[in-house]
Design a protein around this motif. Sequence first.
Motif, PDB file in Angstrom:
ATOM      1  N   PHE A  16      -4.437 -20.373   4.144  1.00  0.00           N
ATOM      2  CA  PHE A  16      -3.878 -18.930   5.417  1.00  0.00           C
ATOM      3  C   PHE A  16      -4.855 -18.047   5.896  1.00  0.00           C
ATOM      4  CE2 PHE A  16      -4.262 -16.449   1.282  1.00  0.00           C
ATOM      5  CZ  PHE A  16      -5.447 -15.545   1.473  1.00  0.00           C
ATOM      6  N   THR A  17      -5.021 -17.437   7.401  1.00  0.00           N
ATOM      7  CA  THR A  17      -6.040 -16.918   8.310  1.00  0.00           C
ATOM      8  C   THR A  17      -6.274 -15.493   7.682  1.00  0.00           C
ATOM      9  OG1 THR A  17      -4.427 -16.246   9.784  1.00  0.00           O
ATOM     10  CG2 THR A  17      -5.620 -19.226   9.962  1.00  0.00           C
ATOM     11  N   ILE A  18      -7.488 -15.566   7.721  1.00  0.00           N
ATOM     12  CA  ILE A  18      -7.833 -14.030   7.609  1.00  0.00           C
ATOM     13  C   ILE A  18      -8.563 -13.746   9.382  1.00  0.00           C
ATOM     14  CG2 ILE A  18      -9.011 -12.087   6.983  1.00  0.00           C
ATOM     15  CD1 ILE A  18      -8.284 -13.479   4.222  1.00  0.00           C
ATOM     16  N   GLU A  19      -7.763 -12.862  10.221  1.00  0.00           N
ATOM     17  CA  GLU A  19      -8.290 -13.000  11.697  1.00  0.00           C
ATOM     18  C   GLU A  19      -8.245 -11.423  12.241  1.00  0.00           C
ATOM     19  OE1 GLU A  19      -5.113 -14.499  14.112  1.00  0.00           O
ATOM     20  OE2 GLU A  19      -4.358 -15.906  12.121  1.00  0.00           O
ATOM     21  N   PRO A  20      -8.637 -10.497  11.830  1.00  0.00           N
ATOM     22  CA  PRO A  20      -8.985  -9.128  11.781  1.00  0.00           C
ATOM     23  C   PRO A  20      -9.101  -8.879  13.292  1.00  0.00           C
ATOM     24  CG  PRO A  20     -10.936  -9.064  10.853  1.00  0.00           C
ATOM     25  CD  PRO A  20     -10.312 -10.745  10.784  1.00  0.00           C
ATOM     26  N   MET A  21      -8.402  -7.902  14.054  1.00  0.00           N
ATOM     27  CA  MET A  21      -8.721  -7.723  15.770  1.00  0.00           C
ATOM     28  C   MET A  21      -8.466  -6.212  15.762  1.00  0.00           C
ATOM     29  SD  MET A  21      -5.082  -9.715  16.575  1.00  0.00           S
ATOM     30  CE  MET A  21      -5.089 -10.493  14.977  1.00  0.00           C
ATOM     31  N   ILE A  22     -10.069  -6.117  16.043  1.00  0.00           N
ATOM     32  CA  ILE A  22     -10.532  -4.498  16.210  1.00  0.00           C
ATOM     33  C   ILE A  22     -11.082  -4.079  16.989  1.00  0.00           C
ATOM     34  CG2 ILE A  22     -12.342  -2.814  15.109  1.00  0.00           C
ATOM     35  CD1 ILE A  22     -10.583  -4.700  13.107  1.00  0.00           C
ATOM     36  N   ASN A  23     -10.814  -3.161  17.646  1.00  0.00           N
ATOM     37  CA  ASN A  23     -10.716  -1.954  19.143  1.00  0.00           C
ATOM     38  C   ASN A  23     -11.673  -0.733  18.815  1.00  0.00           C
ATOM     39  OD1 ASN A  23      -8.033  -3.809  19.970  1.00  0.00           O
ATOM     40  ND2 ASN A  23      -6.919  -2.619  19.692  1.00  0.00           N
ATOM     41  N   GLU A  24     -12.010  -0.582  20.164  1.00  0.00           N
ATOM     42  CA  GLU A  24     -12.851   0.239  20.288  1.00  0.00           C
ATOM     43  C   GLU A  24     -11.788   1.771  20.187  1.00  0.00           C
ATOM     44  OE1 GLU A  24     -16.255  -0.258  22.872  1.00  0.00           O
ATOM     45  OE2 GLU A  24     -14.712  -0.516  23.788  1.00  0.00           O
ATOM     46  N   GLY A  25     -10.489   1.769  20.981  1.00  0.00           N
ATOM     47  CA  GLY A  25      -9.835   2.798  21.244  1.00  0.00           C
ATOM     48  C   GLY A  25      -8.548   2.762  20.380  1.00  0.00           C
ATOM     49  N   THR A  26      -7.833   3.225  20.561  1.00  0.00           N
ATOM     50  CA  THR A  26      -6.310   2.971  20.300  1.00  0.00           C
ATOM     51  C   THR A  26      -5.870   1.564  19.386  1.00  0.00           C
ATOM     52  OG1 THR A  26      -4.006   3.266  20.460  1.00  0.00           O
ATOM     53  CG2 THR A  26      -4.967   2.628  22.169  1.00  0.00           C
ATOM     54  N   TRP A  27      -4.953   1.515  18.494  1.00  0.00           N
ATOM     55  CA  TRP A  27      -4.489  -0.165  17.816  1.00  0.00           C
ATOM     56  C   TRP A  27      -3.597  -0.599  18.724  1.00  0.00           C
ATOM     57  CZ3 TRP A  27       0.416  -0.152  16.250  1.00  0.00           C
ATOM     58  CH2 TRP A  27       1.340   1.004  16.364  1.00  0.00           C
ATOM     59  N   LYS A  28      -2.901   0.714  19.481  1.00  0.00           N
ATOM     60  CA  LYS A  28      -1.335  -0.144  20.319  1.00  0.00           C
ATOM     61  C   LYS A  28      -2.179  -0.882  21.410  1.00  0.00           C
ATOM     62  CE  LYS A  28       0.910   4.185  19.275  1.00  0.00           C
ATOM     63  NZ  LYS A  28       1.255   5.130  20.235  1.00  0.00           N
ATOM     64  N   ASP A  29      -1.050  -1.654  22.275  1.00  0.00           N
ATOM     65  CA  ASP A  29      -2.020  -3.373  22.341  1.00  0.00           C
ATOM     66  C   ASP A  29       0.024  -2.946  23.841  1.00  0.00           C
ATOM     67  OD1 ASP A  29       0.716  -5.136  21.417  1.00  0.00           O
ATOM     68  OD2 ASP A  29      -0.176  -4.363  20.297  1.00  0.00           O
ATOM     69  N   ARG A  30      -0.356  -3.889  24.722  1.00  0.00           N
ATOM     70  CA  ARG A  30       0.758  -3.634  25.350  1.00  0.00           C
ATOM     71  C   ARG A  30       0.721  -5.390  26.173  1.00  0.00           C
ATOM     72  NH1 ARG A  30      -1.545  -4.013  31.390  1.00  0.00           N
ATOM     73  NH2 ARG A  30      -3.476  -2.506  31.161  1.00  0.00           N
ATOM     74  N   LEU A  31       1.432  -5.912  26.542  1.00  0.00           N
ATOM     75  CA  LEU A  31       1.809  -7.233  27.084  1.00  0.00           C
ATOM     76  C   LEU A  31       1.458  -7.358  28.371  1.00  0.00           C
ATOM     77  CD1 LEU A  31       2.048 -10.745  25.522  1.00  0.00           C
ATOM     78  CD2 LEU A  31       4.845 -10.053  25.374  1.00  0.00           C
ATOM     79  N   TRP A  32       0.144  -8.429  29.272  1.00  0.00           N
ATOM     80  CA  TRP A  32       1.185  -9.194  30.722  1.00  0.00           C
ATOM     81  C   TRP A  32       2.523  -9.722  30.675  1.00  0.00           C
ATOM     82  CZ3 TRP A  32      -4.729 -11.457  32.682  1.00  0.00           C
ATOM     83  CH2 TRP A  32      -5.571 -10.069  32.039  1.00  0.00           C
ATOM     84  N   ASN A  33       2.515  -9.399  32.310  1.00  0.00           N
ATOM     85  CA  ASN A  33       4.096 -10.538  32.685  1.00  0.00           C
ATOM     86  C   ASN A  33       3.962 -12.406  32.126  1.00  0.00           C
ATOM     87  OD1 ASN A  33       4.718  -7.655  33.364  1.00  0.00           O
ATOM     88  ND2 ASN A  33       4.186  -7.871  35.117  1.00  0.00           N
ATOM     89  N   ASP A  34       2.890 -12.598  31.976  1.00  0.00           N
ATOM     90  CA  ASP A  34       3.084 -14.234  31.930  1.00  0.00           C
ATOM     91  C   ASP A  34       3.282 -13.810  30.168  1.00  0.00           C
ATOM     92  OD1 ASP A  34       0.634 -13.215  29.461  1.00  0.00           O
ATOM     93  OD2 ASP A  34      -0.862 -13.951  31.437  1.00  0.00           O
ATOM     94  N   GLY A  35       3.207 -13.502  29.270  1.00  0.00           N
ATOM     95  CA  GLY A  35       4.022 -13.338  27.839  1.00  0.00           C
ATOM     96  C   GLY A  35       3.366 -14.338  27.309  1.00  0.00           C
ATOM     97  N   TRP A  36       2.252 -13.148  27.584  1.00  0.00           N
ATOM     98  CA  TRP A  36       0.799 -14.429  25.914  1.00  0.00           C
ATOM     99  C   TRP A  36      -0.145 -13.145  26.719  1.00  0.00           C
ATOM    100  CZ3 TRP A  36       1.961 -17.269  22.701  1.00  0.00           C
ATOM    101  CH2 TRP A  36       2.545 -18.724  22.811  1.00  0.00           C
TER     102      TRP A  36
END
Length: 326
Positions: free
Chosen positions: A275-295
């Motif tokens: 399996f993969t281990i692939e943490p994504m770490i942010n400077e600020g909030t952990w929340k995200d949003r999706l662009w209109n390209d769907g990706w």
Amino acid sequence: METTGRTKVGANEPCWCGSGKKYKRCHRDQDADAAREGLPRRRSTPIVAGTVSPMRPVPPHIPRPDYAETGRPGPNNFPDVKDAERIARMRRACRLAAEVMAKTAAFIRPGITTDELDAICHEETIRAGAYPSPLNYRGFPKSLCTSVNEVICHGIPDSRPLEDGDIVDLDVTVYLDGMHGDTNATYCVGEVDAASRRLVEVTRQACDLGIAAVKPGGMVRDIGRAIEAHAKLHNLAVVRSYCGHGIGEVFHTRMQIPHYFDPRATVQFVPGMTFTIEPMINEGTWKDRLWNDGWTVVTGDGRRSAQFEHTVLVTETGVEVLTVTG
């Protein structure tokens, strides 16, 4: 009044990064660190999508995964625990992914476009007789994911040149011998500010700690516990919307690996699991949003994000990192 390299910002004024926080609660200390270390202060222009070129062709002799033509992955009915023959094929695919990553990353510099990096990754993959796994996976248009600055993951390579001070994550997956091998890493472009360098290094460390938490009889939640504790120690946030995954004959199996502590993640590690281990770490909030390209996934507050990833194998005594070149 304090100078950030763009305008003078008062301690109680909104931070230049657009987070909505006061400057003293956001980037003041990081700007001071940059000044002490002789590093540049950060550019604050948000990422804007460029032009996406057509999908690159794959020669007909290259074996393809089931979604290559239709964009739709087939049934996922492969066991999570692999035998010796399947593990040997996984090792070959993962080694190639690491080699393609290294060759592609060697071209990172200010001025190169992410589309040019995609072309390098594509050519190196097919030269080795493999298929670039992201290409047409659920319609993804490129052979590589390139996530710049505030982009968390799934950035689409395009005509935007990398700029001095950017950070960029390359996510490389190849399909070889009927198996997928998946890895990624975040790189600094030119002269990068101190806070970004710290973010990248802490994320790399978090990935290593998550890997070290794997052992037979342990549970998936051990990974998230180790990663989240390290991120919190450095006042950083772990993305919750995206996770690691089982991998093998299919790109993503049903097995999920959260990178934050989730007490419900009680699947036990068994020798032979990959399996993969692939943490994504942010400077600020952990929340995200999706662009209109769907990706393209970006941070909810526009601050930066970094990621590292390895494909790993549970062994009889612990864990083996498969996505290495040696």
